[in-house]
Design an enzyme around this catalytic site. Sequence first.
Site, PDB file in Angstrom:
ATOM      1  N   HIS A   1     -44.783 107.095  71.193  1.00  0.00           N
ATOM      2  CA  HIS A   1     -45.121 108.077  70.439  1.00  0.00           C
ATOM      3  C   HIS A   1     -43.497 108.241  69.131  1.00  0.00           C
ATOM      4  O   HIS A   1     -43.952 108.610  67.631  1.00  0.00           O
ATOM      5  CB  HIS A   1     -46.273 108.812  70.668  1.00  0.00           C
ATOM      6  CG  HIS A   1     -46.583 109.525  69.612  1.00  0.00           C
ATOM      7  ND1 HIS A   1     -47.955 109.136  68.293  1.00  0.00           N
ATOM      8  CD2 HIS A   1     -46.201 110.963  68.951  1.00  0.00           C
ATOM      9  CE1 HIS A   1     -47.678 109.958  67.756  1.00  0.00           C
ATOM     10  NE2 HIS A   1     -47.980 111.132  67.981  1.00  0.00           N
TER      11      HIS A   1
ATOM     12  N   SER B   1     -47.815 110.914  62.755  1.00  0.00           N
ATOM     13  CA  SER B   1     -48.732 110.822  63.841  1.00  0.00           C
ATOM     14  C   SER B   1     -49.642 112.647  62.987  1.00  0.00           C
ATOM     15  O   SER B   1     -50.356 111.536  61.948  1.00  0.00           O
ATOM     16  CB  SER B   1     -47.944 111.936  64.653  1.00  0.00           C
ATOM     17  OG  SER B   1     -48.565 112.627  66.169  1.00  0.00           O
TER      18      SER B   1
END
Length: 254
Positions: free
Chosen positions: A235, A82
């Site tokens: 994610h 991320s």
Amino acid sequence: MHYVISGAGEPVILIHGLFGNLDNLKSLGTSLENDFQVVRVDLPNHGLSEHWSTMDYPSLAKAIIALIDELGFNSVKIVGHSMGGKIAMATALLYPERVNSLVVADIAPVTYQPRHQTVFAGLSSLVLDKDTNRKTALVHLIDSGIDEGTAQFLLKNLQRTDDGFEWKMNLTGLINCYDRIIGWQLTDDHRPLHYDKPCLFIRGDESNYVMAEHRDAVVTQFPQVSAKTINGAGHWLHAQKPEIFNRIVANFLR
């Protein structure tokens, strides 16, 4: 930056994402220790690292290079998730001679639309005093519209004080720098940069962080890219599918 080193061999730096700390990629680090010297970091404004008032990718990349110099490494491999993936990409693009290869987990080298407003609002409105405890903090974050899994993750940033709790992370700094965190500008003149060494992008098939429309941006900046998708993962792919994620990363780095 605060960091932890384990293992022996060619150095690999593991970089966590927004609101995280060096424990986020601990499972990956453990899986790599037999083959690599693993460095897990707390990013500025996170964990036990210093707080910055200004936080952007060129500065963060420079901080990674300063750490590499401090540890006496000529060059390293880097894995980032991320926001940590953006820092890894920025370091490779700005200092390609210091990065041997790169793994980017579920993020693209692009500017994103804001998506953490609910989180920031919930964190900012949580009163931290002697009447606060982890249970009431969890209820507050859930009532603020944050799902329980994310709330539990965020509460790992709470640390006890004599008067109750405080955040380890620099919440004000992260809020003030958020436009730079979701942005993607590495040079003042916006000149194109590219990294010509091997890199791997891994995405979760249930995540919307790396999409088909990002392909051109990825290939232009990282022409030697390969890609993997982990089915059944969002994610947080490294936490949702750790065995598969760790194996993919280890195979690529080897």
